[in-house]
Design an enzyme around this catalytic site. Structure first.
Site, PDB file in Angstrom:
ATOM      1  N   CYS A  45      91.500  -3.144  31.909  1.00 14.28           N
ATOM      2  CA  CYS A  45      91.583  -3.505  33.327  1.00 14.28           C
ATOM      3  C   CYS A  45      91.980  -4.951  33.611  1.00 14.28           C
ATOM      4  O   CYS A  45      92.873  -5.192  34.428  1.00 14.28           O
ATOM      5  CB  CYS A  45      90.281  -3.178  34.034  1.00 14.28           C
ATOM      6  SG  CYS A  45      88.808  -3.777  33.222  1.00 14.28           S
ATOM      7  N   ASP A  68      90.049   3.400  35.458  1.00 11.49           N
ATOM      8  CA  ASP A  68      89.852   4.256  34.279  1.00 11.49           C
ATOM      9  C   ASP A  68      90.233   5.719  34.503  1.00 11.49           C
ATOM     10  O   ASP A  68      89.822   6.580  33.722  1.00 11.49           O
ATOM     11  CB  ASP A  68      88.391   4.206  33.797  1.00 11.49           C
ATOM     12  CG  ASP A  68      88.066   2.965  33.006  1.00 11.49           C
ATOM     13  OD1 ASP A  68      88.776   1.962  33.164  1.00 11.49           O
ATOM     14  OD2 ASP A  68      87.080   2.969  32.247  1.00 11.49           O
ATOM     15  N   HIS A  90      87.568  -8.468  39.046  1.00 11.94           N
ATOM     16  CA  HIS A  90      87.549  -8.601  37.579  1.00 11.94           C
ATOM     17  C   HIS A  90      88.657  -9.495  37.025  1.00 11.94           C
ATOM     18  O   HIS A  90      89.196  -9.251  35.941  1.00 11.94           O
ATOM     19  CB  HIS A  90      87.611  -7.230  36.899  1.00 11.94           C
ATOM     20  CG  HIS A  90      86.960  -7.238  35.534  1.00 11.94           C
ATOM     21  ND1 HIS A  90      86.967  -6.142  34.701  1.00 11.94           N
ATOM     22  CD2 HIS A  90      86.271  -8.211  34.869  1.00 11.94           C
ATOM     23  CE1 HIS A  90      86.327  -6.433  33.583  1.00 11.94           C
ATOM     24  NE2 HIS A  90      85.896  -7.690  33.653  1.00 11.94           N
TER      25      HIS A  90
END
EC number: 3.1.6.1
Length: 598
Positions: free
Chosen positions: A95, A56, A156
């Site tokens: 992401c 981010d 993730h």
């Protein structure tokens, strides 16, 4: 939220948890690799590869990209000693799809790491979606070429398919020898922040259902007692019990999220559930140093996927209140310090000259991470938009820095269009591997551009997706030296006149809150990188020629796409208790299996 409140919140979180190789062989390796007949001779001098990715981070948050109020001396030093890319583009503005594209060198729509219904990223660790097992990552190829491969930090990209321990999407099943970090992602919900990804929404839904069932139960009781509703006591009891269960669920859902998603793993073993935040940064640094020392005789590939600078901006006490930009700035400066510590370890172990270092962010900074007048997301410099916006530059233009002492020219700046997907063919080639020929690889080898043997990027066109929907495309018209950008769809900013979708977590990709442009919006990024001046047929003589050429390129690109299951759609992106990793009998998911860092 004031600076003192930020500091108090962070302190509360801290207390709440129970051989040197010269450059000459490397230079020879690259020169030999340019000759196919000599490719077998490069194995003795292949570089170590260290990939650093922030989470981010806005391109405007770093000193070497124009920020003179944020202190990032270590990242700036990488740029001074290496090559800086100024038009480095992420394949997605969130992401999960961005990281899938980075590891595979392919647009995420090709692997199915996108959604069509608004589920922009993986929502739970205990979901079945993830990076498909038939996808090839650069780690898998480098491992086959004899590299030690490690991932430390955020993943993730999924974990399990059919059981809580099959680990079908685990990093170790995608080419990494070693993994330490979060299989999911750091979230505001990990610290029960006001900025919540899913807790607040779930609590609201559960409370609403509780009220409905409670009203049903009371109505049935009243009807039963007054003989107005001829019903047995069984429906009354069941509706009352269901209401109580929903009320309890709304109370405990925050704790469930913390235990279900906010934990650390070492390879296949959970080591800390939930995470103890005061330990996290020291543990990550200790793990990086340990990997580098164990594998210093190389070659190695290490992907350090920082948890910084995603909310809740977990920051150690000695960095709190030190920046000029509140808690977010503190977190950025702490991450830069971590980069410095990693560079120091390379120096101590004699690895600096034999290691190619790359630094980037997975996408742009979040503009919507805001409470009151306090910003908890990044700054994207002169670029419009931010995280979650599929087309606007602020969501997809990211830092891109390469350093390889003695080989890459220090201080070189490249403005050609490049992509995070380019890392795949670049590191595969450096390792002596071959790019897969059985699938489309969208990335391009960056080495000629970095070395200065090529003047232009191999990317003539780049496509910009929001979920599975194409929002924009850019065309590098090399003969004119022009970078055209065409927007087919843009989000509606809220409130009107704002530069983001405030009141939402991210801007949508489809529906009533986007605008489909006919004709599409046209910008000349060469002269207007901020995308403020819309070109029209009246103001741009080649308007229709540009549109025709870009739309032709889009059609050609779309013909290369094949139908694949969408991993982030509803069936693959809902919480399934039987897929939930737990270091004890579910739901008693609590453990602390490793000592504090030294």
């Amino acid at each position: 939220m004031s600076g003192s409140r930020e500091r108090d919140n962070m302190l509360h979180l801290h207390r709440s948890c129970l051989c040197f190789r010269s450059w000459l062989p490397a230079m020879l390796a690259v020169l030999l690799s340019l000759a196919p007949s000599a490719s077998s001779d490069i194995s003795a001098s292949r570089p170590n590869i260290l990939l650093l990715m922030a989470d981010d981070l806005g391109i405007g948050d770093i000193g070497c990209y124009g920020n003179n109020t944020m202190r990032t001396p270590n990242i700036d030093r990488l740029a001074e000693d290496g090559v800086k890319l100024t038009q480095h583009i992420s394949a997605a503005s969130l992401c999960t799809p961005s990281r899938a594209a980075f590891l595979t060198g392919r647009y995420p729509v090709r692997s199915g790491m996108v959604s069509s219904i608004g589920y922009r990223v993986l929502q739970w660790t205990g979901a079945s979606g993830g990076l498909p097992t038939n996808e090839t990552t650069f780690a898998k190829i480098l491992k086959e070429k004899g590299y030690a491969t490690g991932l430390i930090g955020k993943w993730h990209l999924g974990l399990n398919c059919e059981s809580a321990s099959d680990h079908c999407h685990h990093p170790l099943h995608h080419g990494f020898d070693h993994f330490y970090g979060m299989p999911f992602s750091l979230m505001g919900d990990c610290a029960r922040w006001e900025l919540s990804e899913k807790r607040v929404n779930l609590e609201q839904k559960l409370n609403f259902l509780f009220q409905v069932l409670a009203l049903v139960a009371l109505t049935l009781v009243a009807g039963k007692l007054t003989h107005l509703i001829p019903v047995s006591w069984m429906p009354v009891i069941w509706s009352a019990l269901s209401a109580v269960l929903l009320l309890a669920s709304s109370y405990f859902v925050g704790a469930l999220i913390v235990h279900a998603d906010c934990f650390l793993m070492r390879n296949h073993t959970i080591t800390e559930q939930p995470m103890c935040f005061r330990r996290t940064t020291p543990l990550i640094l200790q793990e990086v140093a340990s990997f580098l020392k164990r594998n210093k005789h190389g070659p190695f590939l290490l992907f350090v996927s920082f948890l910084h600078v995603h909310i809740p901006l977990i920051t150690m006490e000695n960095f709190l209140g030190k920046s000029l930009h509140g808690l977010y700035g503190d977190n950025v400066e702490e991450m830069d310090w971590m980069v410095g510590r990693i560079l120091d370890t390379l120096d101590v172990e004699g690895l600096s000259n034999s290691t190619l270092i790359y630094f980037t962010s997975d996408h742009g900074g979040s503009l919507e991470n805001q409470l009151g007048n306090t910003q908890y997301g990044g700054w994207n410099g002169i670029y419009k938009g931010g995280k979650g916006m599929g087309g606007w530059e602020g969501g997809i233009r990211v830092p891109g820095i390469f350093r390889w002492p003695g080989l890459l020219p220090a201080g070189r700046v490249i403005g050609e269009p490049t992509s995070l997907m380019d890392v795949f063919p670049t590191v595969v080639r450096l390792a002596g591997g071959e790019v897969p020929q059985d699938r489309v690889i969208d990335g391009q080898d960056l080495l000629p551009l970095l070395l200065g043997t090529a003047q232009h990027s191999d990317h003539e066109f780049l496509m910009h997706y929001c979920e599975r929907f194409l929002h924009a495309a850019r065309w590098h018209q090399r003969d004119r030296g022009t970078m055209w950008k065409v927007h087919f769809v843009t989000p509606v900013f809220q409130p009107e006149g704002a530069g983001a979708c405030y009141g939402r977590k991210v801007c949508p990709c489809f529906g009533e809150k986007v605008v489909h442009h006919n004709p599409p919006l046209l910008f000349d990024l060469s002269r207007d990188p901020s995308e403020t001046h819309i070109l029209t047929p009246a103001s741009e003589p080649v308007f229709y020629q540009v549109m025709e050429r870009v739309q032709q390129a889009v059609r050609e690109h779309q013909r290369t796409l094949s139908p694949v299951p969408l991993q982030l759609d509803r069936l693959g992106n809902i919480w399934r208790p039987w897929l939930q990793p737990c270091c004890g009998p579910f739901p008693l998911c609590w453990c602390l299996r490793e000592d504090d860092p030294q």
